[in-house]
Design an enzyme around this catalytic site. Structure first.
Site, mmCIF file in Angstrom:
data_model
loop_
_atom_site.group_PDB
_atom_site.id
_atom_site.type_symbol
_atom_site.label_atom_id
_atom_site.label_comp_id
_atom_site.label_asym_id
_atom_site.label_seq_id
_atom_site.Cartn_x
_atom_site.Cartn_y
_atom_site.Cartn_z
ATOM 1 C CG ASP A 79 5.647 10.773 30.192
ATOM 2 O OD1 ASP A 79 5.476 9.817 29.397
ATOM 3 O OD2 ASP A 79 4.746 11.576 30.526
ATOM 4 C CE LYS A 132 2.931 13.188 27.858
ATOM 5 N NZ LYS A 132 2.396 13.487 29.175
#
Ligand code: ADP
Ligand code: ASP
Ligand code: MG
Length: 950
Positions: free
Chosen positions: A806, A810
């Protein structure tokens, strides 16, 4: 006799029937032929005079009247008796010095009566008014004309049933004008039904009989409800029965022939107006006021034009009006005239074409030189756009004739386009009023004044008054290099169009003369194109004209306003509004008149286009249709907080359908809700992200916290961004990094102001922030993870957080935003999930296995602490080295990253401008509330981009 004429002259003058004088003065008054008189009376307490009309006198009383005989109230003669009754009913006090109108005064008299405690007339002086005198010689008699006349027109909906006809009658009776002419349309839908009957009969369908029977019943029932058992009812029914049997004979002939000539059709369809006029006249008489109805075919003369229109013949119509007048027994208070129908100079029945009653009223207004023409309809006036299409449209209080013409020409069917012309000729104002709200002032249409500023119009809307659309239009484009500089090409084109009888709605020619394009009704396009191809066969063959092209399914959108086109910025705003709604403009025309700007758009975009421009010029709010995909945690919170949809959950439960992206997209795209559409993707799904391309291409804006599109394959991402840049669609994804924190926007701000990003470093995961903020020697790593899981800070399977993927996504998003072309695979991600646990089935198994690895990470912590440092799981974008990474790093306790608490995110931007001290953004970076807040913020940002005031 001379006295009688003199007195009558005075009366007639003050009654505003000056036109009648010549008749009386020129004619010989015969007492036997006097059928009605007017009377004047003096009341007890005032020295004023009362006046009334409509009293039928016996020949003897009439003779007395003609001789100026005074009839005392105490000894009523047959004349004075009826006069006095009339006076009680209709009499009014009035000073002789002012011109008066019997019906205004009617009401003021009643008031006087109440005030004076039954202030009855002391005497009734009966005099013949010229208008009421039947004279032997009619040679010079002309219909009175002038400002004493008020013309009214009632549309179909205003006379749709007995109650409404009664209501229209009251409105007319209440008008204080001295003389009133009322033009009336057929009852609602009746003309359509007649055309349907004709169509059926022409196609030899027997059911025309049934439809005709329904029309008969409709009028019969209305007459019974309106008139009750009465002479008037009998009279009407006799006429109706007679007309129906004639119509049946005509329709039978049409049925047999399989064709109706234009004249036949016009005779048939005109019956709606004939019946409505008789019903309205009878209804007015029921109110106690005299009314006669006029079959406009006896008076109104029009000549057909080559463009399926008719031109009024004012001179002939004026003469016919006088002839009609001479045949009347007495001048009625109210004249009820059939709208829509007329005759040719040869006396053949015709019509003024669909919706022509407005035009009839205007012509009557011009013939009578009336003071006003009031068009009664079912809306409050002329709106800034068709109120059925734009619910936010506002009523315009004033319009110039030209503006009204442009609005109606370009599709505002509240007024027939030709209505303004006769009114303009004599500067007669047209007032559009709502029959259901007579107290509302409506729209005033008249000569323009330079100081015109409609209070309904905000200053920003500039000189734009309204918008209108014409649907079912086709564009004919004649193109070719050989057209430039060749005189007469345009002339030949339009001659050809004229020869086939097509109606050109709009013309546009580029100044290079390379192409001429014009709009015609879609039904005429094929015929026009064919005719042009034949006409230009040679030029086409020689290549001087390259093509005659037909673009179908178009609509015309016009913006109308005095001097609008010459006001700087108006056209720019107009076109920008269309561009922002992603509406493609297929053609443009701007009349030199400066009253309008016209564009051609795809028909399916017309309502969105109309709403977009209307909202831009008239509204302080920007409407946006929002589609939410994934009403789960974030989407659900957004719906609860951002947007007021109190019952969305129940509605979804009750009416929800299985998700079908194509259907949902179409629903949002249909655009009936608003010109601007945004899809809010609140999922984390790659499948949903695959639709972004399609949405942007369809002009649907996107707002999302879903990271999949921006961190997916680079080429796809670049394509998406490119698409978005090229179109006017927006793509906002602030919440993909740091939830509600302004990370993407800060980064953009830096880039846009010319700063250069050197490094972006940060703690981008709320879960990992929590874990490392709380990880110390007193606690084990697995213990902290369990604690975080129990508090709901982790994904259901904590490996989704600990894997670092995750954070990796980003990093990719921020890297790409900074201009780096990185794939997710290019980012080395240090996973915190021990290798052997990566493949275990369940989250529980993982949690059970995790303590076995506490030692390893515990050692790292101890080493860091020994250096006076803390462990932090960070993402890095290194713009200098053109790389990114996700890793566990240690930082001195003095470092900003070490100061963090809870599950906060922190991001440090090191740039050429912020080189020594990085720019830091810090705050809660996870959780449904802040994420939904970030998404909502993007929706508002979108609205601002779309034109909402900031
Ligand atoms: P009538 O039968 O009274 O002549 P119409 O149906 O011909 O009535 O015209 C009135 C209708 O025109 C309204 O009901 C409205 O829906 C429509 N209309 C279209 N554009 C406009 C506009 N700009 N302002 C007002 N009404 C409009
Ligand atoms: N009744 C006619 C029509 O429907 C004329 C009118 O209503 O204006 O076209
Ligand atoms: Mg109309």
């Amino acid at each position: 006799m001379a006295t009688a004429v003199g007195l009558a002259t005075d009366i007639a003058r003050s009654a505003g029937v000056g036109g009648a004088l010549s008749r009386a003065e020129g004619g010989e008054i015969s007492s036997r032929e006097v059928v009605s008189v007017s009377a004047w009376a003096q009341t007890k307490s005032t020295s004023r005079w009362c006046s009334f009309s409509r009293c039928v006198a016996s020949p003897a009383a009439a003779a007395a009247a003609a001789n100026g005989h005074l009839v005392k109230r105490s000894k009523p003669s047959s004349a004075s008796l009826s006069s006095y009754r009339g006076l009680r009913r209709a009499g009014v006090t009035h000073s002789l010095s002012e011109p008066f109108s019997p019906h205004t005064l009617f009401r003021s008299h009643e008031t006087a009566e109440n005030r004076d405690g039954g202030n009855c007339p002391t005497g009734v002086q009966v005099r013949a008014t010229l208008a009421d005198v039947h004279v032997k010689s009619k040679v010079d008699a002309t219909m009175p004309r002038g400002e004493s006349w008020a013309v009214h027109k009632f549309g179909g909906t205003c006379v749709a049933n007995a109650e409404r006809i009664g209501n229209a009658a009251k409105i007319i009776v209440d008008d204080p004008s001295a003389q009133k002419a009322v033009v009336v349309s057929a009852m609602s839908k009746v003309t359509d039904t007649f055309y349907e009957i004709l169509r059926l009969a022409e196609s030899r369908d027997e059911s025309y009989l049934r439809v005709m029977e329904s029309l008969y019943q409709k009028h019969k029932e209305t007459a019974f409800a309106l008139l009750g058992p009465s002479d008037a009812l009998e009279k009407f029914m006799k006429k109706l029965d007679g007309d129906i049997s004639n119509l049946q004979a005509m329709m039978r002939a049409i049925f047999i022939a399989g064709h109706a000539t234009d004249t036949f059709s016009d005779i048939v369809v005109g019956h709606g107006e004939l019946w409505a006029a008789q019903l309205l006249a009878a209804s007015i008489c029921k109110e106690g006021v005299s009314a006669v109805w006029m079959d406009a075919r006896e008076v109104l003369v029009v000549s057909p034009t080559s463009t399926q229109q008719v031109d009024p013949d004012y001179e002939l119509s004026g003469e016919r009006l006088d002839e009609w007048y001479q045949q009347q027994q007495a001048i009625p208070d109210i004249l009820v005239i059939t709208g829509f129908i007329a005759s040719t100079p040869e006396g053949v029945p015709t019509t003024l074409k669909r919706d022509g009653s407005d035009f009839s009223a205007a012509i009557m207004g011009a013939l009578l030189l009336a003071k006003s023409i009031t068009i009664w309809t079912d809306v409050d006036g002329v709106y800034s756009a068709d109120p059925r299409k734009v619910s936010e449209a506002v009523v315009l209080s004033t319009l110039s004739y030209q503006e009204a013409w442009e609005m109606s020409y370009f599709g505002a069917n509240v007024l027939h386009p030709r209505t303004t012309l006769p009114a303009m000729k004599y500067n007669i104002p047209i007032i559009i009023k709502n029959v259901f709200r007579p107290s509302f002032p409506g729209t005033w249409i008249g000569p323009s004044t330079s100081s015109d500023q409609d209070p309904a119009i905000s200053e920003e809307s500039g000189s734009v008054k309204g918008f209108a659309t014409i649907d079912h239009v086709a564009i004919i484009n004649v193109e070719g290099t050989g057209m430039a500089g060749v005189p007469g090409t345009a002339g030949e084109i339009f001659m050809t169009v004229k020869e086939v009888g097509a109606n050109v709605i709009m013309i546009s020619q580029a100044s290079s003369e390379h192409s001429i394009c014009f709009a015609v009704p879609e039904t005429e396009a094929k015929m026009v194109a064919k005719a042009l191809e034949i006409k230009f066969k040679k030029a086409l063959g020689a290549g001087r004209i390259s093509k005659v092209e037909v673009l179908r399914n178009c609509s015309i959108l016009a913006a109308v306003g005095q001097k609008m086109a010459s006001t700087p910025g108006v056209s720019a705003t107009f076109f920008t509004a269309l561009a922002k709604a992603n509406i493609n403009i297929r053609g443009i025309a701007q009349g030199c008149s400066e009253y309008n700007i016209t564009v051609v758009v795809d028909q399916e975009e017309r309502i969105r286009a109309l709403k977009a421009v209307h909202a831009r010029f008239y509204l302080s709010k920007t409407p946006v249709s929002v589609g939410v995909v994934g009403p789960g945690l974030i989407g659900g919170t957004l719906l609860e907080h951002g947007i007021d949809l109190t019952r969305w959950k129940e509605i979804l439960q009750e009416k929800g359908e299985p998700a079908d992206m194509a259907k949902f997209t179409e629903h949002l795209r249909a655009g009936y809700l608003s010109p601007n559409r945004v899809m809010v993707d609140c999922t984390a799904s790659a499948f949903v992200a695959e639709h972004y391309d399609d949405w942007l291409q369809k002009g649907i804006h996107i707002v999302t916290p879903n990271k999949k599109a921006n961190s997916g394959p680079l080429q796809q991402y670049l394509k998406l961004r490119n698409l978005q840049r090229k179109s006017y669609t927006h793509y906002f994804y602030e919440a993909t990094v740091g939830a509600g924190l302004p990370i993407i926007s800060t980064l953009r701000g830096l880039l846009e102001t010319g700063d250069k990003i050197l490094k972006i470093e940060g703690i981008f995961s709320g879960t990992l922030s929590y874990i490392f903020n709380n990880f110390n020697r007193e606690k084990t790593f697995s213990g902290i993870v369990a604690e975080a899981k129990a508090s709901g800070f982790t994904e259901p399977d904590p490996r989704d957080d600990l894997s670092g993927m995750d954070v990796g996504r980003k990093v990719v998003i921020l890297a790409r935003e900074s201009g780096l072309q990185l794939e997710l695979e290019d980012i080395p991600v240090q996973s915190l999930v021990p290798e052997p646990l990566q493949s275990v089935e369940t989250a529980d198994e993982f949690m059970q296995g995790l303590p076995a690895y506490d030692l390893q990470i515990g050692e790292q912590l101890e080493e860091a602490e020994a250096r006076g440092e803390v462990l932090r799981y960070i993402g890095v974008v290194d713009c200098v080295k053109n790389e990114g990474s996700v890793e566990l790093k240690s930082y001195p306790k003095s470092h900003a990253f070490a100061q963090l608490s809870g599950s906060d995110n922190i991001i440090a931007f090191t740039t050429t401008r912020y080189r020594d001290q990085p720019l830091i953004v810090r705050g809660p970076g996870a959780g449904k509330e802040v994420t939904a807040g970030g998404v909502f913020c993007d929706v508002l940002r979108l609205a601002a981009y779309l034109g909402a005031p900031s």
